[in-house]
Design a protein around this motif. Sequence first.
Motif, short mmCIF file in Angstrom:
data_model
loop_
_atom_site.label_atom_id
_atom_site.label_comp_id
_atom_site.label_asym_id
_atom_site.label_seq_id
_atom_site.Cartn_x
_atom_site.Cartn_y
_atom_site.Cartn_z
N HIS A 194 0.85 -1.19 0.00
CA HIS A 194 0.00 0.00 0.00
C HIS A 194 0.89 1.25 0.00
CE1 HIS A 194 -3.55 -2.20 1.85
NE2 HIS A 194 -2.57 -2.96 2.29
N GLU A 235 2.53 -1.00 4.50
CA GLU A 235 2.25 0.40 4.12
C GLU A 235 3.57 1.08 3.81
OE1 GLU A 235 -0.33 2.34 3.65
OE2 GLU A 235 -2.01 1.18 4.47
N HIS A 253 -2.62 -3.19 -3.26
CA HIS A 253 -4.00 -2.98 -2.81
C HIS A 253 -4.94 -2.78 -4.00
CE1 HIS A 253 -6.64 -0.85 0.46
NE2 HIS A 253 -7.10 -2.03 0.13
N ASP A 283 -3.63 2.29 -4.80
CA ASP A 283 -2.27 2.14 -4.30
C ASP A 283 -1.72 0.73 -4.52
OD1 ASP A 283 -4.31 1.46 -2.35
OD2 ASP A 283 -2.75 1.29 -0.82
ZN LIG Z 1 -4.05 0.58 0.61
#
Ligand SMILES: [Zn+2]
Length: 195
Positions: free
Chosen positions: A27, A91, A163, A175
């Motif tokens: 992400h 992330e 994602h 993303d």
């Molecule tokens: Zn995401």
Amino acid sequence: MEIEKKFTPSQNFFPGREIPCSVIVYHYTEGGPAESCVEIFHRPDGVSAHFIVDRDGNIIQMVQMEDRAKHAGVSEWNGITNVNDFSVGIEICNWGPLRKVGDDYFCGRPERQQKFLGTNVFQDEKGSFWEKYSDIQIEAVIQLTIYIMERFPQITLENITGHENVARPIGRKIDPGPAFPWEKIKEEIKKLLNK
Ligand SMILES: [Zn+2]
């Protein structure tokens, strides 16, 4: 492989796994420094990811890999729904889309947009601007990916995804976006796995 990381636990996760972990989902944070993402993942009843990779390559872990982080939302991969159940979420600190106004770039959601203070700008083939991922950050993502793959042998190169590819309905998420260097990452991982 061992990697350097800091652990600051989020309470936003589902304990344990009922099916083996076989997927990694990347992400972008759509935000500034990692601390802002850590703060979001500490909010009660909120979302989370297992790891955050900052722009300088520092790695923060927030959920244990044996537990399920709340990162994918409504999602599907290879016909199986609820990707949180069988994935590790990473992330990566990055603003995502940038808007150019004169000589300046702006980042963040329109209602709280701010001037983009970085210098790493990527332009896709449609002419849109994105924050470019730094080399040191991508190197950390690769090392972290190998570390996770060693823990969960069911994760294949094909099951390393974004994602944007697992979110449902399709198009709900974009993303890690067009600035993400998929080819370089997959090639490097392949090389390291064959060592
Ligand atoms: Zn995401």
